[in-house]
Design a protein around this motif. Sequence first.
Motif, PDB file in Angstrom:
ATOM      1  N   ARG A 133       0.816  -1.212   0.000  1.00 56.33           N
ATOM      2  CA  ARG A 133       0.000   0.000   0.000  1.00 56.33           C
ATOM      3  C   ARG A 133       0.848   1.261   0.000  1.00 56.33           C
ATOM      4  NH1 ARG A 133      -4.482  -0.904   4.815  1.00 56.33           N
ATOM      5  NH2 ARG A 133      -5.838  -2.316   3.667  1.00 56.33           N
ATOM      6  N   TRP A 160      -4.134   5.604   1.817  1.00 65.30           N
ATOM      7  CA  TRP A 160      -4.165   4.731   2.989  1.00 65.30           C
ATOM      8  C   TRP A 160      -3.734   5.380   4.286  1.00 65.30           C
ATOM      9  CZ3 TRP A 160      -6.738   0.455   1.942  1.00 65.30           C
ATOM     10  CH2 TRP A 160      -6.738  -0.031   0.630  1.00 65.30           C
ATOM     11  N   ASP A 165      -1.679   4.251  11.272  1.00 65.40           N
ATOM     12  CA  ASP A 165      -3.100   3.921  11.200  1.00 65.40           C
ATOM     13  C   ASP A 165      -3.359   2.421  11.340  1.00 65.40           C
ATOM     14  OD1 ASP A 165      -4.391   6.505  10.732  1.00 65.40           O
ATOM     15  OD2 ASP A 165      -3.228   6.542   8.874  1.00 65.40           O
ATOM     16  N   PHE A 166      -4.389   2.088  12.102  1.00 70.79           N
ATOM     17  CA  PHE A 166      -4.838   0.702  12.202  1.00 70.79           C
ATOM     18  C   PHE A 166      -4.958   0.094  10.813  1.00 70.79           C
ATOM     19  CE2 PHE A 166      -6.908   1.640  16.437  1.00 70.79           C
ATOM     20  CZ  PHE A 166      -6.285   0.611  17.134  1.00 70.79           C
ATOM     21  N   ASN A 168      -2.520  -0.760   8.573  1.00 68.05           N
ATOM     22  CA  ASN A 168      -1.433  -0.607   7.609  1.00 68.05           C
ATOM     23  C   ASN A 168      -0.214  -1.467   7.937  1.00 68.05           C
ATOM     24  OD1 ASN A 168      -2.684   0.964   5.711  1.00 68.05           O
ATOM     25  ND2 ASN A 168      -2.220   2.889   6.766  1.00 68.05           N
ATOM     26  N   TYR A 215      -0.586  -1.636 -10.064  1.00 67.05           N
ATOM     27  CA  TYR A 215      -0.778  -1.112 -11.425  1.00 67.05           C
ATOM     28  C   TYR A 215       0.542  -0.598 -11.974  1.00 67.05           C
ATOM     29  CZ  TYR A 215      -5.600  -1.421  -9.956  1.00 67.05           C
ATOM     30  OH  TYR A 215      -6.784  -1.910  -9.479  1.00 67.05           O
TER      31      TYR A 215
ATOM     32  N   GLN B 130      -9.835  -9.586  -9.060  1.00 67.66           N
ATOM     33  CA  GLN B 130     -10.449  -8.273  -9.209  1.00 67.66           C
ATOM     34  C   GLN B 130     -11.968  -8.332  -9.081  1.00 67.66           C
ATOM     35  OE1 GLN B 130      -7.988  -5.657 -12.088  1.00 67.66           O
ATOM     36  NE2 GLN B 130      -8.306  -7.567 -13.184  1.00 67.66           N
ATOM     37  N   THR B 212     -11.234  -3.191  -9.036  1.00 67.91           N
ATOM     38  CA  THR B 212     -10.318  -3.034  -7.901  1.00 67.91           C
ATOM     39  C   THR B 212     -10.032  -4.417  -7.339  1.00 67.91           C
ATOM     40  OG1 THR B 212      -9.995  -1.856  -5.800  1.00 67.91           O
ATOM     41  CG2 THR B 212     -12.214  -2.650  -6.254  1.00 67.91           C
ATOM     42  N   ALA B 213      -9.226  -4.484  -6.278  1.00 66.90           N
ATOM     43  CA  ALA B 213      -8.859  -5.782  -5.711  1.00 66.90           C
ATOM     44  C   ALA B 213     -10.083  -6.458  -5.098  1.00 66.90           C
ATOM     45  CB  ALA B 213      -7.773  -5.603  -4.660  1.00 66.90           C
ATOM     46  N   ALA B 214     -10.230  -7.746  -5.364  1.00 64.51           N
ATOM     47  CA  ALA B 214     -11.354  -8.531  -4.836  1.00 64.51           C
ATOM     48  C   ALA B 214     -10.947  -9.225  -3.547  1.00 64.51           C
ATOM     49  CB  ALA B 214     -11.769  -9.584  -5.855  1.00 64.51           C
ATOM     50  N   TYR B 215     -11.840  -9.224  -2.585  1.00 59.09           N
ATOM     51  CA  TYR B 215     -11.589  -9.966  -1.341  1.00 59.09           C
ATOM     52  C   TYR B 215     -12.818 -10.765  -0.949  1.00 59.09           C
ATOM     53  CZ  TYR B 215      -7.683  -6.775  -1.255  1.00 59.09           C
ATOM     54  OH  TYR B 215      -6.562  -6.090  -1.622  1.00 59.09           O
ATOM     55  N   GLN B 240     -11.075   5.819   9.439  1.00 57.98           N
ATOM     56  CA  GLN B 240      -9.867   5.009   9.650  1.00 57.98           C
ATOM     57  C   GLN B 240      -9.255   4.702   8.293  1.00 57.98           C
ATOM     58  OE1 GLN B 240      -8.197   3.654  12.459  1.00 57.98           O
ATOM     59  NE2 GLN B 240      -9.309   5.352  13.401  1.00 57.98           N
ATOM     60  N   ASP B 241      -8.219   5.442   7.935  1.00 55.07           N
ATOM     61  CA  ASP B 241      -7.684   5.350   6.580  1.00 55.07           C
ATOM     62  C   ASP B 241      -7.068   4.000   6.230  1.00 55.07           C
ATOM     63  OD1 ASP B 241      -8.301   8.098   6.078  1.00 55.07           O
ATOM     64  OD2 ASP B 241      -6.595   8.628   7.336  1.00 55.07           O
ATOM     65  N   GLY B 242      -6.598   3.277   7.248  1.00 53.15           N
ATOM     66  CA  GLY B 242      -5.918   2.015   6.972  1.00 53.15           C
ATOM     67  C   GLY B 242      -6.817   0.795   7.073  1.00 53.15           C
ATOM     68  N   LEU B 243      -8.059   0.999   7.504  1.00 50.98           N
ATOM     69  CA  LEU B 243      -8.987  -0.131   7.658  1.00 50.98           C
ATOM     70  C   LEU B 243      -9.827  -0.257   6.396  1.00 50.98           C
ATOM     71  CD1 LEU B 243     -10.456  -0.046  11.275  1.00 50.98           C
ATOM     72  CD2 LEU B 243      -8.824  -1.619  10.259  1.00 50.98           C
ATOM     73  N   LEU B 244      -9.659  -1.353   5.675  1.00 52.06           N
ATOM     74  CA  LEU B 244     -10.386  -1.501   4.416  1.00 52.06           C
ATOM     75  C   LEU B 244     -11.757  -2.124   4.650  1.00 52.06           C
ATOM     76  CD1 LEU B 244     -10.417  -1.180   1.370  1.00 52.06           C
ATOM     77  CD2 LEU B 244      -9.343  -3.429   1.187  1.00 52.06           C
ATOM     78  N   PHE B 281      -8.272  -9.632   5.954  1.00 50.33           N
ATOM     79  CA  PHE B 281      -6.996  -9.383   6.631  1.00 50.33           C
ATOM     80  C   PHE B 281      -7.067  -8.172   7.545  1.00 50.33           C
ATOM     81  CE2 PHE B 281      -6.968  -7.740   2.297  1.00 50.33           C
ATOM     82  CZ  PHE B 281      -6.786  -6.391   2.541  1.00 50.33           C
ATOM     83  N   ASP B 284      -8.357  -8.224  12.451  1.00 48.15           N
ATOM     84  CA  ASP B 284      -7.618  -7.969  13.706  1.00 48.15           C
ATOM     85  C   ASP B 284      -7.618  -6.482  14.038  1.00 48.15           C
ATOM     86  OD1 ASP B 284      -6.968 -10.533  14.207  1.00 48.15           O
ATOM     87  OD2 ASP B 284      -4.800 -10.313  13.854  1.00 48.15           O
ATOM     88  N   ALA B 285      -7.255  -5.696  13.047  1.00 48.56           N
ATOM     89  CA  ALA B 285      -7.190  -4.247  13.250  1.00 48.56           C
ATOM     90  C   ALA B 285      -8.576  -3.693  13.525  1.00 48.56           C
ATOM     91  CB  ALA B 285      -6.565  -3.573  12.028  1.00 48.56           C
ATOM     92  N   ALA B 288      -9.423  -4.427  17.105  1.00 49.77           N
ATOM     93  CA  ALA B 288      -8.666  -3.543  17.997  1.00 49.77           C
ATOM     94  C   ALA B 288      -9.304  -2.162  18.020  1.00 49.77           C
ATOM     95  CB  ALA B 288      -7.205  -3.457  17.542  1.00 49.77           C
ATOM     96  N   PHE B 289      -9.682  -1.677  16.856  1.00 48.60           N
ATOM     97  CA  PHE B 289     -10.311  -0.360  16.785  1.00 48.60           C
ATOM     98  C   PHE B 289     -11.646  -0.357  17.526  1.00 48.60           C
ATOM     99  CE2 PHE B 289     -13.389   2.452  14.755  1.00 48.60           C
ATOM    100  CZ  PHE B 289     -12.803   3.669  15.035  1.00 48.60           C
TER     101      PHE B 289
END
Lengths: 466, 466
Positions: A133, A160, A165-166, A168, A215, B130, B212-215, B240-244, B281, B284-285, B288-289
């Motif tokens: 990221r 990101w 940040d949580f 990363n 990309y 994707q 975009t990325a598939a999960y 939370q910028d890092g939490l997807l 993934f 966990d984060a 925690a948040f």
Amino acid sequence: MNDLAALKADLEGLAIEDNPQIVRQKSRDFFWYSPVLKRQLDEVCADIVVTVTSEAEVIRVLRACYAHDVPVTTRGAGTGNYGQAMPLSGGVVLNLADMNKVLEVSTGVVRAEAGAIMSTIDDAARPSGQELRLHPSTYRTATIGGFVAGGSGGVGSINWGGLRDFGNILRLRVVTMEAEPRILELSGADLHKVSHAYGTNGVITEVTMPLTAAYDWVDVLTGFDSFAEAARFADALANQDGLLLKEIAPIAAPVPHDYFLRHQKFIRRDQSVCALMVAPFAMDAFSAFASRFGGVEILYRSDLASDEDKQGLPPVYELAWNHTTLRGLRVDPTLTYLQVLYPFPDHVEKAVHLAELLGDEAPAHLEFVRFDGRNTCFGLPIIRYSSEDRLEEIIRIHEDRGCPVFNPHCYTLEEGGMKQTDAVQLAFKKEADPKGLLNPGKMIAWENPDFDFSSDQTYLFPGLAR
Amino acid sequence: MNDLAALKADLEGLAIEDNPQIVRQKSRDFFWYSPVLKRQLDEVCADIVVTVTSEAEVIRVLRACYAHDVPVTTRGAGTGNYGQAMPLSGGVVLNLADMNKVLEVSTGVVRAEAGAIMSTIDDAARPSGQELRLHPSTYRTATIGGFVAGGSGGVGSINWGGLRDFGNILRLRVVTMEAEPRILELSGADLHKVSHAYGTNGVITEVTMPLTAAYDWVDVLTGFDSFAEAARFADALANQDGLLLKEIAPIAAPVPHDYFLRHQKFIRRDQSVCALMVAPFAMDAFSAFASRFGGVEILYRSDLASDEDKQGLPPVYELAWNHTTLRGLRVDPTLTYLQVLYPFPDHVEKAVHLAELLGDEAPAHLEFVRFDGRNTCFGLPIIRYSSEDRLEEIIRIHEDRGCPVFNPHCYTLEEGGMKQTDAVQLAFKKEADPKGLLNPGKMIAWENPDFDFSSDQTYLFPGLAR
Ligand SMILES: Cc1cc2nc3c(=O)[nH]c(=O)nc-3n(C[C@H](O)[C@H](O)[C@H](O)COP(=O)(O)OP(=O)(O)OC[C@H]3O[C@@H](n4cnc5c(N)ncnc54)[C@H](O)[C@@H]3O)c2cc1C
Ligand SMILES: Cc1cc2nc3c(=O)[nH]c(=O)nc-3n(C[C@H](O)[C@H](O)[C@H](O)COP(=O)(O)OP(=O)(O)OC[C@H]3O[C@@H](n4cnc5c(N)ncnc54)[C@H](O)[C@@H]3O)c2cc1C
């Protein structure tokens, strides 16, 4: 140096380096970015360098150093620019550069040894259509462990946020500095114990990071008649939710022309620039947005450039973040820089105001990032250095206008960061490094619990006066 | 109906349906979500349905209908809930459901025929890791062409904003309604000509969208003691910028318990809920948040649920967006809803204030999205319907507090949207549909250029009174 002889004996069979020239080289990082740190740290040197290739070897080194009371400063690639990796009390530099295997790539996740170079990790991830990221502009030289322990963010932070940040960082494997070193696996809120702790409370041996879609990013340079316009364009672009970019950096004239020597042919001297990385499939939409915005000149697009034009050009990310300053330093070694946060929502106004106020003494350079859910910007203005006093004054000018400075002219965690004790990291150091042998002098809260952060004094590590 | 006979003769060989029951069924969408539209549109019916399987067939239908002055209303899956796809002047329903091939998947990009179902597109993209950025909660039934022509955003909008944003649609292939239909390829700023135009100025035959990325998104339901807490948690999480995450929807009690029948066993009646989709993934984060935030009860996690628990549960996205209302309607057919924007930065205060003000007459349901670069929220409150007057009053209560309503009780582009003429779409209609045969009655600017949008009157299409 009797202890050292005994230590060496204990470490027999490991790769020990004591050639003074090499030891001196591996005791240094990019501290010389700062004239202040250059004065303070120039003589800093370890006694020996131990290069390890496995976690078992890390444990062996820590166990022996603990027994002999020898300080250990961990080193990735030594690209830190705060003197983070410099062994203020001498002792051992623990070099992780050879512990560099990418261990596992799965959907959304990579696990690697701490010494793995970030671009190598991406090389391993890319066949699955994935990449890290975030990376610093030292992507092609810095280690993932050094980034986690000593970095903060960089390219990709526009999407990101930062390492703090949580989410990363997913997981860290850490070895403690005790009579019998323990291996800990940290995740969730526990990650904060050792991330961005400069290796003062544990040695990270393995790192698990999130991946995102990879990309072939298009490098784009756009030109503007004024820095204010470049900054406003960058801000508007950052707020385009559907336009995927990885990097947005407005840089004031004459820096791009004067210091980006390989790109100079594309840039007029009076042109301020926005350096961008754009997803290839977003180029049409990007162009549509830029022409609607108006006043944007496309100076360079890597996807349309001829092979001849591209010849010898560094990637755009090596014009950005601390590389902007590096390119300046190569032309004019008297320069230095600052690291500033321009808080949302009037970040653009603040940055433009300071740029106009300081003029050519501090040509502006912004890095747009996501910060607490908002798009805002950091700044790494170039400073035409005259004296330490004037540097302090420039810092105060920023802070008086509500723009906190993460002072890159200090080597301690606190002074380069939040200017307060980090209770979690301090508590973990008490547990994981009871003798205080890991990277001494970098955590004021450990060295001097009574230090007054509200005073104007900078902290001076006694160990430096040896 | 002489023209129709001649038209049918011209269309010989195509799949023409004139069985009244089937024609009536294919003339309807989810307009009945609104008691107002139900009253206005219940008798709307086409004359015939033509089901095409290729762009050449689309051209043949448009050419013939143009020659015979027969209106054409394009239909994807007919899941629109504004009556968008209903043929107000009768004529032909042009059914694209069988033009549904996924044509090409490459890095970051998918190209598909307009009638392709969104979940089918993702099935084709997923082997490359994707998926589509955005989809409505009707993911498993709606077509990509219908989404582009009639939708606005949905699941994924928390990361990418909406369809209106540059970059979320890459390219459209469009057939015009002329004596000799033309094929146009639109990209960049031109996309706006036909996106979200309800098919009033062209038939989209092919769509190119970013991927975009598939999960394997984890479905999570979290419980709160009050709606205000659920909304505050959602807002903090969105920042939370890092939490997807892909979906964040706070929904006030007792809606989750009373209407999410399959999930009822996990939810107390007095519990407000946040419905979430979290990257595996990031769990966990996320945990925690959530525990740092406090007061968050994890009611359900699909990654830890037993097979027995998961049995028969719909995915979380089918509890969200307009599916929340749908689940309500199945239990209590007298309900309806609104679509509201709570503008940044006091979106949470506004939403909580309105929820408290209206109480159980309008249980709150928010959808967090990225909007002009900020994280904010839309609302789709459930309305316990009493009369059209009271509904108007509730709309006014929202607008008086600075929260614009995209009125889902109107079938025109303008009234359900920005309440003003879209000059670009109008100009393109003049060019691409000079006879005004495409989906008549939906673009006020075309039907009645003098209509006063500032009046309190709603527009009534004369064609409805046939
Ligand atoms: C030109 C230039 C550009 C830069 N750009 C950026 C940028 O964009 N963003 C950014 O955040 N930084 C940037 N930096 C700073 C630095 O390059 C990065 O933070 C980099 O990730 C550090 O990695 P390294 O391997 O060189 O770490 P080192 O410099 O070797 O170490 C950094 C710190 O971490 C400790 N450490 C290293 N490895 C470990 C380990 N395994 N366990 C415990 N502690 C460890 C060290 O003791 C030291 O305190 C830049 C520096 C330069 C000179
Ligand atoms: C339960 C439920 C949940 C929903 N959730 C969402 C949501 O989360 N987000 C959202 O945006 N919408 C939502 N909607 C509305 C709708 O489902 C979506 O917009 C969907 O994408 C429409 O696709 P469709 O194929 O059903 O289109 P249709 O309903 O068939 O058509 C929609 C409009 O587009 C036109 N059209 C269709 N295909 C074409 C074409 N190829 N060329 C030109 N014009 C065309 C039609 O004439 C009509 O005006 C929801 C509706 C329901 C009932």
